[in-house]
Design a protein around this motif. Structure first.
Motif, PDB file in Angstrom:
ATOM      1  N   THR A  95       8.780  20.729   1.715  1.00  0.00           N
ATOM      2  CA  THR A  95       9.069  19.485   1.902  1.00  0.00           C
ATOM      3  C   THR A  95       8.567  18.812   0.694  1.00  0.00           C
ATOM      4  OG1 THR A  95       9.101  19.495   4.046  1.00  0.00           O
ATOM      5  CG2 THR A  95       8.938  17.406   3.409  1.00  0.00           C
ATOM      6  N   LEU A  96       9.467  17.752  -0.050  1.00  0.00           N
ATOM      7  CA  LEU A  96       9.157  17.144  -1.120  1.00  0.00           C
ATOM      8  C   LEU A  96       9.119  15.636  -0.607  1.00  0.00           C
ATOM      9  CD1 LEU A  96      11.300  18.778  -3.815  1.00  0.00           C
ATOM     10  CD2 LEU A  96       8.713  19.059  -3.216  1.00  0.00           C
ATOM     11  N   ARG A  97       8.221  14.796  -0.846  1.00  0.00           N
ATOM     12  CA  ARG A  97       8.383  13.489  -0.391  1.00  0.00           C
ATOM     13  C   ARG A  97       8.138  12.542  -1.579  1.00  0.00           C
ATOM     14  NH1 ARG A  97       6.806  15.303   4.620  1.00  0.00           N
ATOM     15  NH2 ARG A  97       4.628  15.343   4.206  1.00  0.00           N
ATOM     16  N   GLY A  98       8.452  11.394  -1.630  1.00  0.00           N
ATOM     17  CA  GLY A  98       8.038  10.207  -2.575  1.00  0.00           C
ATOM     18  C   GLY A  98       8.113   9.042  -1.733  1.00  0.00           C
ATOM     19  N   SER A  99       7.251   8.232  -2.147  1.00  0.00           N
ATOM     20  CA  SER A  99       7.175   6.992  -1.465  1.00  0.00           C
ATOM     21  C   SER A  99       6.317   5.747  -2.595  1.00  0.00           C
ATOM     22  CB  SER A  99       6.643   6.720  -0.222  1.00  0.00           C
ATOM     23  OG  SER A  99       5.386   7.217  -0.271  1.00  0.00           O
ATOM     24  N   GLY A 100       6.723   4.588  -2.205  1.00  0.00           N
ATOM     25  CA  GLY A 100       5.995   3.684  -2.879  1.00  0.00           C
ATOM     26  C   GLY A 100       6.019   2.245  -2.360  1.00  0.00           C
ATOM     27  N   PHE A 101       5.214   1.297  -3.030  1.00  0.00           N
ATOM     28  CA  PHE A 101       5.444   0.085  -2.407  1.00  0.00           C
ATOM     29  C   PHE A 101       4.786  -0.989  -3.603  1.00  0.00           C
ATOM     30  CE2 PHE A 101       1.385   0.866  -0.849  1.00  0.00           C
ATOM     31  CZ  PHE A 101       0.489  -0.093  -1.359  1.00  0.00           C
ATOM     32  N   ALA A 102       5.182  -2.355  -3.649  1.00  0.00           N
ATOM     33  CA  ALA A 102       4.688  -3.183  -4.404  1.00  0.00           C
ATOM     34  C   ALA A 102       4.812  -4.462  -3.711  1.00  0.00           C
ATOM     35  CB  ALA A 102       5.550  -3.291  -5.640  1.00  0.00           C
ATOM     36  N   LEU A 103       3.525  -5.188  -3.604  1.00  0.00           N
ATOM     37  CA  LEU A 103       3.626  -6.557  -3.123  1.00  0.00           C
ATOM     38  C   LEU A 103       3.792  -7.429  -4.421  1.00  0.00           C
ATOM     39  CD1 LEU A 103       0.232  -6.333  -1.053  1.00  0.00           C
ATOM     40  CD2 LEU A 103       2.696  -5.758  -0.283  1.00  0.00           C
ATOM     41  N   LEU A 104       5.045  -8.107  -4.304  1.00  0.00           N
ATOM     42  CA  LEU A 104       5.356  -9.147  -5.385  1.00  0.00           C
ATOM     43  C   LEU A 104       4.801 -10.611  -4.992  1.00  0.00           C
ATOM     44  CD1 LEU A 104       8.880  -7.340  -6.122  1.00  0.00           C
ATOM     45  CD2 LEU A 104       6.574  -6.799  -6.898  1.00  0.00           C
ATOM     46  N   GLY A 105       4.635 -11.260  -6.048  1.00  0.00           N
ATOM     47  CA  GLY A 105       4.275 -12.747  -5.980  1.00  0.00           C
ATOM     48  C   GLY A 105       2.748 -12.767  -5.408  1.00  0.00           C
ATOM     49  N   ALA A 106       2.623 -13.999  -4.995  1.00  0.00           N
ATOM     50  CA  ALA A 106       1.006 -14.320  -4.581  1.00  0.00           C
ATOM     51  C   ALA A 106       0.695 -13.599  -3.360  1.00  0.00           C
ATOM     52  CB  ALA A 106       0.865 -15.929  -4.403  1.00  0.00           C
ATOM     53  N   SER A 107      -0.352 -12.678  -3.094  1.00  0.00           N
ATOM     54  CA  SER A 107      -0.681 -12.289  -2.056  1.00  0.00           C
ATOM     55  C   SER A 107      -2.337 -12.338  -1.821  1.00  0.00           C
ATOM     56  CB  SER A 107      -0.522 -10.878  -2.102  1.00  0.00           C
ATOM     57  OG  SER A 107      -1.108 -10.122  -2.892  1.00  0.00           O
ATOM     58  N   ASP A 108      -2.666 -12.517  -0.468  1.00  0.00           N
ATOM     59  CA  ASP A 108      -4.013 -12.496   0.162  1.00  0.00           C
ATOM     60  C   ASP A 108      -4.975 -11.114   0.187  1.00  0.00           C
ATOM     61  OD1 ASP A 108      -4.113 -15.401  -0.021  1.00  0.00           O
ATOM     62  OD2 ASP A 108      -2.860 -15.501   1.664  1.00  0.00           O
ATOM     63  N   PHE A 109      -6.033 -11.129   0.459  1.00  0.00           N
ATOM     64  CA  PHE A 109      -6.889  -9.723   0.592  1.00  0.00           C
ATOM     65  C   PHE A 109      -6.085  -9.168   1.976  1.00  0.00           C
ATOM     66  CE2 PHE A 109      -9.204 -12.667   2.908  1.00  0.00           C
ATOM     67  CZ  PHE A 109      -9.625 -12.091   3.968  1.00  0.00           C
ATOM     68  N   TYR A 110      -6.032 -10.097   2.914  1.00  0.00           N
ATOM     69  CA  TYR A 110      -5.218  -9.008   4.276  1.00  0.00           C
ATOM     70  C   TYR A 110      -3.778  -8.673   3.895  1.00  0.00           C
ATOM     71  CZ  TYR A 110      -3.850 -14.233   4.592  1.00  0.00           C
ATOM     72  OH  TYR A 110      -3.013 -15.329   4.518  1.00  0.00           O
ATOM     73  N   ASP A 111      -3.298  -8.857   2.917  1.00  0.00           N
ATOM     74  CA  ASP A 111      -1.853  -8.122   2.516  1.00  0.00           C
ATOM     75  C   ASP A 111      -2.025  -6.867   1.699  1.00  0.00           C
ATOM     76  OD1 ASP A 111      -0.369 -10.365   3.771  1.00  0.00           O
ATOM     77  OD2 ASP A 111      -0.714 -11.553   1.721  1.00  0.00           O
ATOM     78  N   GLU A 112      -3.202  -6.710   1.285  1.00  0.00           N
ATOM     79  CA  GLU A 112      -3.228  -5.535   0.677  1.00  0.00           C
ATOM     80  C   GLU A 112      -3.418  -4.260   1.701  1.00  0.00           C
ATOM     81  OE1 GLU A 112      -7.152  -6.303  -1.416  1.00  0.00           O
ATOM     82  OE2 GLU A 112      -6.116  -7.636  -2.928  1.00  0.00           O
ATOM     83  N   ARG A 113      -2.928  -3.059   0.785  1.00  0.00           N
ATOM     84  CA  ARG A 113      -2.831  -1.920   1.944  1.00  0.00           C
ATOM     85  C   ARG A 113      -3.855  -0.694   1.430  1.00  0.00           C
ATOM     86  NH1 ARG A 113       3.542  -0.969   2.530  1.00  0.00           N
ATOM     87  NH2 ARG A 113       4.076  -3.005   3.083  1.00  0.00           N
ATOM     88  N   ARG A 114      -4.307  -0.020   2.630  1.00  0.00           N
ATOM     89  CA  ARG A 114      -5.111   1.192   2.348  1.00  0.00           C
ATOM     90  C   ARG A 114      -4.416   2.081   1.369  1.00  0.00           C
ATOM     91  NH1 ARG A 114      -8.227   3.335   7.066  1.00  0.00           N
ATOM     92  NH2 ARG A 114      -6.364   4.650   6.979  1.00  0.00           N
ATOM     93  N   LEU A 115      -5.284   2.783   0.642  1.00  0.00           N
ATOM     94  CA  LEU A 115      -4.737   3.945  -0.171  1.00  0.00           C
ATOM     95  C   LEU A 115      -4.520   4.954   0.656  1.00  0.00           C
ATOM     96  CD1 LEU A 115      -4.020   5.228  -2.894  1.00  0.00           C
ATOM     97  CD2 LEU A 115      -6.458   6.207  -3.148  1.00  0.00           C
ATOM     98  N   ALA A 116      -5.383   5.485   1.660  1.00  0.00           N
ATOM     99  CA  ALA A 116      -5.405   6.467   2.451  1.00  0.00           C
ATOM    100  C   ALA A 116      -4.394   6.021   3.555  1.00  0.00           C
ATOM    101  CB  ALA A 116      -6.803   6.796   3.341  1.00  0.00           C
ATOM    102  N   SER A 117      -3.377   6.863   3.586  1.00  0.00           N
ATOM    103  CA  SER A 117      -1.982   6.436   4.797  1.00  0.00           C
ATOM    104  C   SER A 117      -1.414   7.581   5.149  1.00  0.00           C
ATOM    105  CB  SER A 117      -1.225   5.415   4.167  1.00  0.00           C
ATOM    106  OG  SER A 117      -0.633   6.218   2.977  1.00  0.00           O
ATOM    107  N   SER A 118      -0.302   7.585   5.740  1.00  0.00           N
ATOM    108  CA  SER A 118       0.574   8.682   6.047  1.00  0.00           C
ATOM    109  C   SER A 118       0.994   9.598   4.811  1.00  0.00           C
ATOM    110  CB  SER A 118       1.558   8.465   7.077  1.00  0.00           C
ATOM    111  OG  SER A 118       2.503   7.394   6.541  1.00  0.00           O
TER     112      SER A 118
END
Length: 143
Positions: free
Chosen positions: A20-43
């Motif tokens: 299995t090959l998987r790729g994913s990514g995300f970006a929070l664009l614009g102004a964001s608060d600390f509670y919008d940030e995501r953990r590095l450790a994830s699925s």
């Protein structure tokens, strides 16, 4: 704030083996608060860095090899996960590019032909020199 997310997966099957090959990514664009940030450790990145690293943008890649021991009911897997992410400093104002790598083994067990139980162990390391290992359990409905 706008959230941009992308994901891709390709599975190659050959008899009782799969890659299995998987790729994913995300970006929070614009102004964001600390509670919008995501953990590095994830699925997408299996490691116990858990609450140590939060980010506003990240890209993940995974290579996973699986071998079925008993039909599709029990399988063993080995995997390697990699991540490039924006490491946020303590002031939450500056971001630097950082990387992380994780590798490990997993056992997949199909329960009642409906649920997939995943048990895994992973060892991870960041470009900053942090290292960690982790065990995890997840159950997901597959059919």
């Amino acid at each position: 704030m706008t959230v941009l997310e992308l994901a891709y997966q390709k599975v190659f099957l050959r008899g009782s083996q799969d890659v299995t090959l998987r790729g994913s990514g995300f970006a929070l664009l614009g102004a964001s608060d600390f509670y919008d940030e995501r953990r590095l450790a994830s699925s997408a990145f299996r490691s116990s860095f858990g609450d140590r690293y939060y980010t506003r943008r990240a890209a993940f890649g995974t290579v996973e090899y699986g071998h079925s021991l008993h039909r599709e009911i029990v399988a063993v897997h080995v995997f390697a996960d990699a991540a490039v992410f924006g490491r946020i400093d303590a002031t939450r104002e500056n971001e630097t590019v950082a990387g992380a790598f994780s590798a490990g083994t997993a056992l997949h067990i199909l329960l009642e032909d409906t649920f997939l139980l995943r048990l895994y162990w992973a060892y991870g390391r960041t470009t900053g020199g942090d290292s960690s290992d982790d065990t995890g359990v997840s159950i997901a409905k597959v059919f």
